[in-house]
Design a protein around this motif. Structure first.
Motif, PDB file in Angstrom:
ATOM      1  N   THR A 269       0.849  -1.188   0.000  1.00 15.59           N
ATOM      2  CA  THR A 269       0.000   0.000   0.000  1.00 15.59           C
ATOM      3  C   THR A 269       0.886   1.240   0.000  1.00 15.59           C
ATOM      4  O   THR A 269       2.053   1.194   0.387  1.00 15.59           O
ATOM      5  CB  THR A 269      -0.916   0.041   1.239  1.00 15.59           C
ATOM      6  N   SER A 270       0.315   2.356  -0.428  1.00 17.31           N
ATOM      7  CA  SER A 270       1.029   3.636  -0.342  1.00 17.31           C
ATOM      8  C   SER A 270       0.125   4.639   0.348  1.00 17.31           C
ATOM      9  O   SER A 270      -1.068   4.725   0.073  1.00 17.31           O
ATOM     10  CB  SER A 270       1.418   4.137  -1.733  1.00 17.31           C
ATOM     11  N   GLY A 271       0.721   5.392   1.285  1.00 19.36           N
ATOM     12  CA  GLY A 271      -0.026   6.366   2.061  1.00 19.36           C
ATOM     13  C   GLY A 271      -0.666   5.741   3.289  1.00 19.36           C
ATOM     14  O   GLY A 271      -0.783   4.523   3.417  1.00 19.36           O
ATOM     15  N   GLY A 272      -1.057   6.595   4.233  1.00 19.67           N
ATOM     16  CA  GLY A 272      -1.788   6.123   5.406  1.00 19.67           C
ATOM     17  C   GLY A 272      -0.941   5.470   6.475  1.00 19.67           C
ATOM     18  O   GLY A 272      -1.466   4.753   7.319  1.00 19.67           O
ATOM     19  N   VAL A 273       0.381   5.704   6.459  1.00 18.51           N
ATOM     20  CA  VAL A 273       1.226   5.072   7.471  1.00 18.51           C
ATOM     21  C   VAL A 273       1.834   6.089   8.427  1.00 18.51           C
ATOM     22  O   VAL A 273       2.749   5.771   9.178  1.00 18.51           O
ATOM     23  CB  VAL A 273       2.351   4.239   6.818  1.00 18.51           C
ATOM     24  N   SER A 274       1.319   7.311   8.401  1.00 17.15           N
ATOM     25  CA  SER A 274       1.787   8.298   9.365  1.00 17.15           C
ATOM     26  C   SER A 274       0.845   8.288  10.568  1.00 17.15           C
ATOM     27  O   SER A 274       0.111   7.328  10.789  1.00 17.15           O
ATOM     28  CB  SER A 274       1.844   9.684   8.712  1.00 17.15           C
ATOM     29  N   VAL A 275       0.858   9.338  11.356  1.00 13.20           N
ATOM     30  CA  VAL A 275       0.040   9.360  12.578  1.00 13.20           C
ATOM     31  C   VAL A 275      -1.073  10.400  12.476  1.00 13.20           C
ATOM     32  O   VAL A 275      -1.572  10.883  13.479  1.00 13.20           O
ATOM     33  CB  VAL A 275       0.917   9.629  13.825  1.00 13.20           C
ATOM     34  N   GLY A 276      -1.476  10.751  11.272  1.00  8.81           N
ATOM     35  CA  GLY A 276      -2.525  11.730  11.090  1.00  8.81           C
ATOM     36  C   GLY A 276      -3.890  11.215  11.514  1.00  8.81           C
ATOM     37  O   GLY A 276      -4.104  10.004  11.680  1.00  8.81           O
ATOM     38  N   LEU A 325       3.819   1.536   2.594  1.00  9.90           N
ATOM     39  CA  LEU A 325       4.840   2.495   2.187  1.00  9.90           C
ATOM     40  C   LEU A 325       4.339   3.927   2.364  1.00  9.90           C
ATOM     41  O   LEU A 325       3.133   4.176   2.441  1.00  9.90           O
ATOM     42  CB  LEU A 325       5.220   2.252   0.724  1.00  9.90           C
ATOM     43  N   PRO A 326       5.242   4.895   2.422  1.00  8.95           N
ATOM     44  CA  PRO A 326       4.822   6.298   2.525  1.00  8.95           C
ATOM     45  C   PRO A 326       4.015   6.714   1.306  1.00  8.95           C
ATOM     46  O   PRO A 326       3.925   5.986   0.313  1.00  8.95           O
ATOM     47  CB  PRO A 326       6.153   7.058   2.599  1.00  8.95           C
ATOM     48  N   GLY A 327       3.465   7.914   1.370  1.00  9.44           N
ATOM     49  CA  GLY A 327       2.642   8.381   0.268  1.00  9.44           C
ATOM     50  C   GLY A 327       3.388   9.169  -0.782  1.00  9.44           C
ATOM     51  O   GLY A 327       2.938   9.253  -1.930  1.00  9.44           O
ATOM     52  N   ASN A 328       4.525   9.764  -0.433  1.00  7.42           N
ATOM     53  CA  ASN A 328       5.268  10.558  -1.409  1.00  7.42           C
ATOM     54  C   ASN A 328       5.831   9.670  -2.511  1.00  7.42           C
ATOM     55  O   ASN A 328       6.397   8.601  -2.225  1.00  7.42           O
ATOM     56  CB  ASN A 328       6.404  11.324  -0.729  1.00  7.42           C
ATOM     57  N   PRO A 329       5.699  10.065  -3.771  1.00  5.94           N
ATOM     58  CA  PRO A 329       6.049   9.168  -4.886  1.00  5.94           C
ATOM     59  C   PRO A 329       7.487   8.652  -4.867  1.00  5.94           C
ATOM     60  O   PRO A 329       7.726   7.472  -5.110  1.00  5.94           O
ATOM     61  CB  PRO A 329       5.789  10.034  -6.120  1.00  5.94           C
ATOM     62  N   VAL A 330       8.466   9.516  -4.596  1.00  8.31           N
ATOM     63  CA  VAL A 330       9.855   9.064  -4.597  1.00  8.31           C
ATOM     64  C   VAL A 330      10.112   8.156  -3.402  1.00  8.31           C
ATOM     65  O   VAL A 330      10.811   7.145  -3.512  1.00  8.31           O
ATOM     66  CB  VAL A 330      10.829  10.259  -4.603  1.00  8.31           C
ATOM     67  N   ALA A 331       9.518   8.475  -2.258  1.00  5.54           N
ATOM     68  CA  ALA A 331       9.674   7.633  -1.074  1.00  5.54           C
ATOM     69  C   ALA A 331       9.107   6.242  -1.311  1.00  5.54           C
ATOM     70  O   ALA A 331       9.646   5.238  -0.818  1.00  5.54           O
ATOM     71  CB  ALA A 331       8.995   8.285   0.130  1.00  5.54           C
ATOM     72  N   VAL A 332       8.016   6.148  -2.084  1.00  2.00           N
ATOM     73  CA  VAL A 332       7.460   4.838  -2.434  1.00  2.00           C
ATOM     74  C   VAL A 332       8.494   4.013  -3.187  1.00  2.00           C
ATOM     75  O   VAL A 332       8.733   2.835  -2.873  1.00  2.00           O
ATOM     76  CB  VAL A 332       6.185   5.006  -3.298  1.00  2.00           C
TER      77      VAL A 332
END
Length: 438
Positions: A269-276, A325-332
């Motif tokens: 998955t991408s996005g949704g792994v922070s603490v927001g 995975l994070p949501g930012n494209p390069v970080a993915v």
């Protein structure tokens, strides 16, 4: 297998709660070790590229099957070559026939005879040396050449020089490359036993994400990650299952994760792994499985979520693994290359060498690079060859984790290791080249 909590608890911590890249890679290898696919199938060579060999492949024949010539030229008995002769000494031989590839020449020979021979043709009995035709002078049925241009046995390929009958040609866990397909074909085998493809489901998360075809709206961005992940998984040789876009709704997220676990071995998955406030992955995973959130000492891609979702049925010997995975494209892309790709290769059944992270190339930095010790940094770079020296690499000017255009333009990542500091111009650095990886 060790529980995810046990593995997470054993991870060494560095600054605050951040983990080193090496520690996370080692822990993921431990986590997925019991989850390697075991189901097998036989496929034709044309369908075997990128597949993982299910057993050692034993050669049923020797390759080549007979001694043969490595050159177009003239075959003769190298015993006639003198060991001590004047510099201008030449050898003269009588040509008594021609040996073509695909058929044995069986004529009679006497000392001083030669046979014209083509590349790949069987060496006639009693002959062990080939003089390339470009060194020869031919007059009628006589051929001459200077004896100093070769030694006895030159330009002869031995039977079994490549592979001997009964010896392993390829090892179990080998990911079949174009060269490996050619090797299998050289054994006369029409197909190979392989492990089934690893099934990987993937989806993007977030209310701010638009699917392609939807009209633009304020505050929203189009979903690039799903297509990047699709490309990465497809190039890896996985069977991909696109579950689309999941909005920030815990009920929908739970249902999608359960479906993914039923249908796939792994989930990305991408996005949704922070603490927001709208990041529901932690709560959902506590209900349906097990989840660990790791802060990795790296840039880009600090947040990483790893989870296990139980599955039912004999066809599912273990849980499905979730890589959040994070949501930012390069970080993915960076976290996929650093963590997900090696883990999936292990799950596919690749042996250690085939599942290792891509090898690093040494290059000289074209300019200074700022780097903070205590984390691993992956900076987009442009590598070019330099005559007579190491390659040179120049880092992209904008290293923002949302700048996907620089990832398209770059041909590698400059890998600045955990304890490394600032890099001076001309200093050597490690580079992970993209060719064949993304």
């Amino acid at each position: 297998m060790s529980s995810l909590a046990d593995i997470a608890a054993a991870l060494p911590r560095h600054d605050t709660d951040a983990l080193s890249v090496d520690a996370v890679q080692a822990s993921l290898a431990q986590l997925v070790a019991p989850l390697v696919v075991t189901q097998r199938e036989s496929v034709s060579l044309r369908d075997a590229l990128g597949r993982v060999l299910a057993e050692d492949l034993i050669s049923p024949v020797s390759v080549p099957p007979h001694d043969n010539s490595a050159m177009d030229g003239y075959a003769f008995d190298g015993a006639i070559l003198p060991t001590d002769a004047p510099a201008d000494h030449s050898i003269k031989l009588r040509v008594v026939g021609t040996a073509l590839a695909g058929a044995a020449w069986r004529g009679a020979l006497v000392p001083g005879d030669a046979v014209r021979i083509m590349t790949g043709a069987m060496m006639p009995a009693g002959l062990d040396t080939v003089i390339p035709q470009e060194f020869c002078q031919v007059e009628g049925d006589m051929v001459s050449f200077p004896d100093r241009v070769l030694r006895r046995g030159d330009n002869r390929r031995f039977a079994g020089e490549d592979l001997m009958k009964g010896q392993p040609a390829l090892e179990r866990g080998e990911r079949l490359s174009p060269a490996a397909l050619g090797m299998v074909a050289s054994l006369g085998l029409p197909g190979v036993p392989v492990l089934r493809k690893l099934r990987v489901a993937y989806f993007s998360t977030g209310d701010e994400i638009l699917c392609i075809g939807e009209p633009p709206r304020e505050g929203a961005v189009y979903d690039s990650n799903r297509y990047t992940v699709f490309g990465l998984l497809t190039r890896l040789g996985c069977e991909v299952i696109d579950l689309g876009l999941v909005h920030d709704d815990p009920v929908t997220l739970a249902a999608t994760l359960k479906r993914a676990a039923r249908e796939a071995d792994a989930i990305v998955t991408s996005g949704g792994v922070s603490v927001g406030a709208a990041d529901h992955t932690r709560d959902v995973m506590q209900q349906i499985g097990e989840m660990a959130f790791w802060h990795v000492a790296m840039r880009p891609g600090r947040p990483l979520a790893v989870g296990l979702i139980p599955r039912e049925g004999e066809e599912h010997p273990g849980p499905a693994v979730l890589f959040g995975l994070p949501g930012n494209p390069v970080a993915v892309m960076v976290t996929f290359l650093a963590f997900v790709r090696p883990a999936l290769l292990r799950m596919m059944g690749c042996h250690d060498a085939a599942s290792a992270p891509p090898p690093l190339l040494r290059a000289r930095s074209a300019g200074p690079i700022r780097k903070k010790p205590g984390r691993t940094e992956y900076q987009r770079g442009f590598v070019k060859a330099v005559a007579g020296s190491l390659p040179e690499v120049r880092v992209a000017g904008n290293q923002g984790s949302g700048v996907l255009s620089s990832m398209v333009e770059a041909n590698g990542l400059v890998v600045l290791h955990h304890d490394q500091g600032h890099v001076a111009a001309g200093e050597e650095v490690d580079v992970m080249l993209f060719d064949g990886v993304i």
